[in-house]
Design an enzyme around this catalytic site. Sequence first.
Site, short mmCIF file in Angstrom:
data_model
loop_
_atom_site.label_atom_id
_atom_site.label_comp_id
_atom_site.label_asym_id
_atom_site.label_seq_id
_atom_site.Cartn_x
_atom_site.Cartn_y
_atom_site.Cartn_z
N GLU A 112 70.34 -66.67 17.85
CA GLU A 112 71.23 -65.58 18.28
C GLU A 112 72.49 -65.53 17.41
O GLU A 112 73.54 -65.05 17.84
CB GLU A 112 71.59 -65.72 19.76
CG GLU A 112 70.36 -65.57 20.66
CD GLU A 112 70.63 -64.89 21.98
OE1 GLU A 112 71.73 -64.35 22.19
OE2 GLU A 112 69.71 -64.87 22.82
N HIS B 66 72.46 -61.67 22.07
CA HIS B 66 72.91 -61.18 20.76
C HIS B 66 71.71 -60.77 19.94
O HIS B 66 70.80 -61.56 19.74
CB HIS B 66 73.70 -62.27 20.02
CG HIS B 66 74.87 -62.76 20.81
ND1 HIS B 66 74.73 -63.62 21.88
CD2 HIS B 66 76.19 -62.48 20.71
CE1 HIS B 66 75.93 -63.86 22.40
NE2 HIS B 66 76.83 -63.18 21.71
N LYS C 21 76.96 -60.10 29.08
CA LYS C 21 77.43 -59.76 27.73
C LYS C 21 76.26 -59.42 26.82
O LYS C 21 75.24 -60.11 26.84
CB LYS C 21 78.21 -60.94 27.13
CG LYS C 21 78.64 -60.72 25.68
CD LYS C 21 79.15 -62.00 25.02
CE LYS C 21 79.42 -61.76 23.53
NZ LYS C 21 79.72 -62.99 22.79
#
Length: 254
Positions: A87, A144, A171
């Site tokens: 990530e 991510h 997130k």
Amino acid sequence: MINTITVRGITLGEGAPKICVPMVGTSLNQLIEEANYLKTLDLDVVEWRVDFFEHVEELEKVKEALREIRAILTETPLVFTFRSAKEGGEKEVSTAFYFELNKAIAETGLVDIVDVELFNEESNVKELIHAAHAKNVFVIISNHDFHGTPAKEEIITRLRKAQELGGDLPKIAVMPKSTADVLTLLEATTTMNEQYADRPIITMSMSGKGVISRLAGEIFGSALTFGAAKKASAPGQVAVQELRSVLNLLHTSL
């Protein structure tokens, strides 16, 4: 209705996005120097990107460094993050060590937030959240994507999953290949914020193309943005001083 989260006097989920600055020192001396420098900046939160630390696989040395950092940044909310290589991080460790590390650090009580990646075994994620919450430590559940920008529905699905698992701060960070990708991230943020979120969320589109997403969180619904001090930890991070100026400008215009 978004419930805010307050950490050491900093409230996420209201007003302008708060500014988080990563620490990326590789040695203890660099981290001490970095912490002292960050103390002079107008920031809200500090993230220790421990995957940059040369002794990250030695738990006692990580704790020792953390004690030094906390002694300097006594009042600053501190996020502990081991970003895996898959990530965008600096290092890969075993899944077992990843969870052992995060759990041990949460249990020190020296950090305020730990970051755990969404794409892990669900039972491990839940166990870590439980251990962190037992010590009054909040949890970012993150994802991510350095390869591209998923469809709007997929971004929302990942954020909702992070929320359902019990993460305090869902997130997602994605990589745009076009301006339309940036709009996809912003639209997903708005929809998540207005229709599904009951807690603050953190979203960003990376690189130069995505900079607008780091600046306009208050408009679209992202509660935290990442700024750079001396060295950025991800593509597109804006220098702290400039970031604060723009966030203030947008906040006063709303």
